[in-house]
Design a protein around this motif. Structure first.
Motif, PDB file in Angstrom:
ATOM      1  N   GLY A 187       0.816  -1.221   0.000  1.00 53.76           N
ATOM      2  CA  GLY A 187       0.000   0.000   0.000  1.00 53.76           C
ATOM      3  C   GLY A 187       0.843   1.262   0.000  1.00 53.76           C
ATOM      4  N   PRO A 188       0.426   2.280   0.764  1.00 51.85           N
ATOM      5  CA  PRO A 188       1.164   3.549   0.794  1.00 51.85           C
ATOM      6  C   PRO A 188       2.612   3.386   1.288  1.00 51.85           C
ATOM      7  CG  PRO A 188      -0.982   3.802   1.838  1.00 51.85           C
ATOM      8  CD  PRO A 188      -0.800   2.346   1.562  1.00 51.85           C
ATOM      9  N   LEU A 189       2.824   2.470   2.234  1.00 52.66           N
ATOM     10  CA  LEU A 189       4.186   2.227   2.709  1.00 52.66           C
ATOM     11  C   LEU A 189       5.065   1.705   1.577  1.00 52.66           C
ATOM     12  CD1 LEU A 189       6.269   2.088   5.016  1.00 52.66           C
ATOM     13  CD2 LEU A 189       5.438  -0.230   5.486  1.00 52.66           C
ATOM     14  N   GLY A 190       4.511   0.839   0.743  1.00 50.37           N
ATOM     15  CA  GLY A 190       5.253   0.294  -0.394  1.00 50.37           C
ATOM     16  C   GLY A 190       5.616   1.373  -1.402  1.00 50.37           C
ATOM     17  N   SER A 191       4.665   2.252  -1.716  1.00 49.34           N
ATOM     18  CA  SER A 191       4.932   3.340  -2.666  1.00 49.34           C
ATOM     19  C   SER A 191       6.022   4.272  -2.141  1.00 49.34           C
ATOM     20  CB  SER A 191       3.662   4.154  -2.914  1.00 49.34           C
ATOM     21  OG  SER A 191       2.659   3.336  -3.418  1.00 49.34           O
ATOM     22  N   PHE A 192       5.906   4.619  -0.868  1.00 54.35           N
ATOM     23  CA  PHE A 192       6.903   5.499  -0.246  1.00 54.35           C
ATOM     24  C   PHE A 192       8.275   4.832  -0.208  1.00 54.35           C
ATOM     25  CE2 PHE A 192       8.881   7.332   3.664  1.00 54.35           C
ATOM     26  CZ  PHE A 192       9.084   8.611   3.158  1.00 54.35           C
ATOM     27  N   THR A 193       8.297   3.569   0.160  1.00 49.93           N
ATOM     28  CA  THR A 193       9.563   2.830   0.221  1.00 49.93           C
ATOM     29  C   THR A 193      10.178   2.703  -1.163  1.00 49.93           C
ATOM     30  OG1 THR A 193       8.746   1.569   2.117  1.00 49.93           O
ATOM     31  CG2 THR A 193      10.647   0.678   0.963  1.00 49.93           C
ATOM     32  N   GLN A 194       9.361   2.434  -2.173  1.00 48.12           N
ATOM     33  CA  GLN A 194       9.867   2.310  -3.537  1.00 48.12           C
ATOM     34  C   GLN A 194      10.491   3.626  -4.003  1.00 48.12           C
ATOM     35  OE1 GLN A 194       6.930   1.209  -6.485  1.00 48.12           O
ATOM     36  NE2 GLN A 194       8.502   0.247  -7.758  1.00 48.12           N
ATOM     37  N   TYR A 195       9.844   4.734  -3.666  1.00 57.37           N
ATOM     38  CA  TYR A 195      10.392   6.047  -4.016  1.00 57.37           C
ATOM     39  C   TYR A 195      11.743   6.257  -3.329  1.00 57.37           C
ATOM     40  CZ  TYR A 195      11.210  11.049  -3.919  1.00 57.37           C
ATOM     41  OH  TYR A 195      11.795  12.277  -4.016  1.00 57.37           O
ATOM     42  N   LEU A 196      11.791   5.985  -2.021  1.00 56.23           N
ATOM     43  CA  LEU A 196      13.057   6.178  -1.289  1.00 56.23           C
ATOM     44  C   LEU A 196      14.153   5.261  -1.812  1.00 56.23           C
ATOM     45  CD1 LEU A 196      11.861   6.558   2.411  1.00 56.23           C
ATOM     46  CD2 LEU A 196      12.718   8.336   0.888  1.00 56.23           C
ATOM     47  N   ALA A 197      13.825   4.008  -2.053  1.00 57.96           N
ATOM     48  CA  ALA A 197      14.828   3.051  -2.536  1.00 57.96           C
ATOM     49  C   ALA A 197      15.327   3.429  -3.926  1.00 57.96           C
ATOM     50  CB  ALA A 197      14.247   1.643  -2.548  1.00 57.96           C
ATOM     51  N   GLY A 198      14.440   3.971  -4.748  1.00 56.16           N
ATOM     52  CA  GLY A 198      14.834   4.334  -6.109  1.00 56.16           C
ATOM     53  C   GLY A 198      15.569   5.653  -6.217  1.00 56.16           C
ATOM     54  N   HIS A 199      15.224   6.629  -5.379  1.00 60.13           N
ATOM     55  CA  HIS A 199      15.770   7.972  -5.514  1.00 60.13           C
ATOM     56  C   HIS A 199      16.751   8.377  -4.413  1.00 60.13           C
ATOM     57  CE1 HIS A 199      12.112   8.137  -8.002  1.00 60.13           C
ATOM     58  NE2 HIS A 199      12.834   8.943  -8.763  1.00 60.13           N
ATOM     59  N   HIS A 200      16.699   7.721  -3.273  1.00 57.76           N
ATOM     60  CA  HIS A 200      17.530   8.131  -2.135  1.00 57.76           C
ATOM     61  C   HIS A 200      18.182   6.931  -1.434  1.00 57.76           C
ATOM     62  CE1 HIS A 200      15.911  12.163  -2.504  1.00 57.76           C
ATOM     63  NE2 HIS A 200      14.694  11.645  -2.545  1.00 57.76           N
ATOM     64  N   HIS A 201      18.679   5.992  -2.218  1.00 57.37           N
ATOM     65  CA  HIS A 201      19.238   4.771  -1.626  1.00 57.37           C
ATOM     66  C   HIS A 201      20.451   5.075  -0.751  1.00 57.37           C
ATOM     67  CE1 HIS A 201      20.976   0.721  -1.338  1.00 57.37           C
ATOM     68  NE2 HIS A 201      19.693   0.390  -1.277  1.00 57.37           N
ATOM     69  N   THR A 202      21.278   6.019  -1.150  1.00 56.44           N
ATOM     70  CA  THR A 202      22.442   6.383  -0.333  1.00 56.44           C
ATOM     71  C   THR A 202      22.011   6.937   1.015  1.00 56.44           C
ATOM     72  OG1 THR A 202      23.712   6.874  -2.330  1.00 56.44           O
ATOM     73  CG2 THR A 202      24.563   7.764  -0.276  1.00 56.44           C
ATOM     74  N   LEU A 203      20.985   7.769   1.012  1.00 55.88           N
ATOM     75  CA  LEU A 203      20.450   8.308   2.261  1.00 55.88           C
ATOM     76  C   LEU A 203      19.902   7.188   3.150  1.00 55.88           C
ATOM     77  CD1 LEU A 203      19.696  10.845   3.926  1.00 55.88           C
ATOM     78  CD2 LEU A 203      17.494  10.812   2.722  1.00 55.88           C
ATOM     79  N   LEU A 204      19.193   6.239   2.559  1.00 54.65           N
ATOM     80  CA  LEU A 204      18.682   5.095   3.319  1.00 54.65           C
ATOM     81  C   LEU A 204      19.816   4.280   3.934  1.00 54.65           C
ATOM     82  CD1 LEU A 204      15.794   3.694   1.085  1.00 54.65           C
ATOM     83  CD2 LEU A 204      15.590   4.727   3.336  1.00 54.65           C
ATOM     84  N   ARG A 205      20.839   4.014   3.125  1.00 50.80           N
ATOM     85  CA  ARG A 205      21.973   3.219   3.605  1.00 50.80           C
ATOM     86  C   ARG A 205      22.693   3.936   4.749  1.00 50.80           C
ATOM     87  NH1 ARG A 205      24.499   2.497  -0.944  1.00 50.80           N
ATOM     88  NH2 ARG A 205      25.913   4.241  -0.637  1.00 50.80           N
TER      89      ARG A 205
END
Length: 129
Positions: free
Chosen positions: A50-68
């Motif tokens: 759901g919304p968590l998946g969409s948000f996570t997909q955005y973060l993983a695709g555009h801000h992976h360095t920030l996540l790491r």
């Protein structure tokens, strides 16, 4: 009577309480999800979340360095909290090595969910004669 006093002292020096289930579970699930996102983002079923998946997909695709970096920062904070737990054990008179190890490990895994219990602990002061 002497046994009772030594037992009371033993309990104070070996104080340990488990973290509450809900905060510990939230911490474990959150860190587990972050681990999954940082190391295996391609295996996440984004559409099923759901919304968590969409948000996570955005973060993983555009801000992976920030996540790491945030992931490793979270573990660094947990390590700092664990060291703080060891210092608190010393100041609160918890001298039993096993109790100190349990506080260290529990705080490393559950963070503030564990540390808050240790902070709230008020040991009874022994009367000096």
């Amino acid at each position: 009577m002497v046994v009772a006093k030594s037992e009371a002292r033993r309990d104070a020096t070996a104080y340990f309480r488990s973290a509450r289930l809900l905060p510990a579970l939230i911490t474990v699930l959150g860190l587990g999800y972050c681990t999954w996102v940082v190391f295996w983002p391609q295996s996440i079923p984004y559409q099923s979340l759901g919304p968590l998946g969409s948000f996570t997909q955005y973060l993983a695709g555009h801000h992976h360095t920030l996540l790491r970096n945030g992931y490793w920062l979270a573990w660094l904070i947990h390590a700092g909290e664990s060291l703080c737990a060891i210092v608190l054990c010393k100041h609160k008179g918890i001298t039993d090595p096993w109790a100190r190890l349990l506080w260290f490990l529990q705080t490393f895994l559950f963070g503030v969910a564990s540390l808050s219990i240790l902070i709230a602990y008020r040991p009874k002061r022994q009367k000096r004669t």
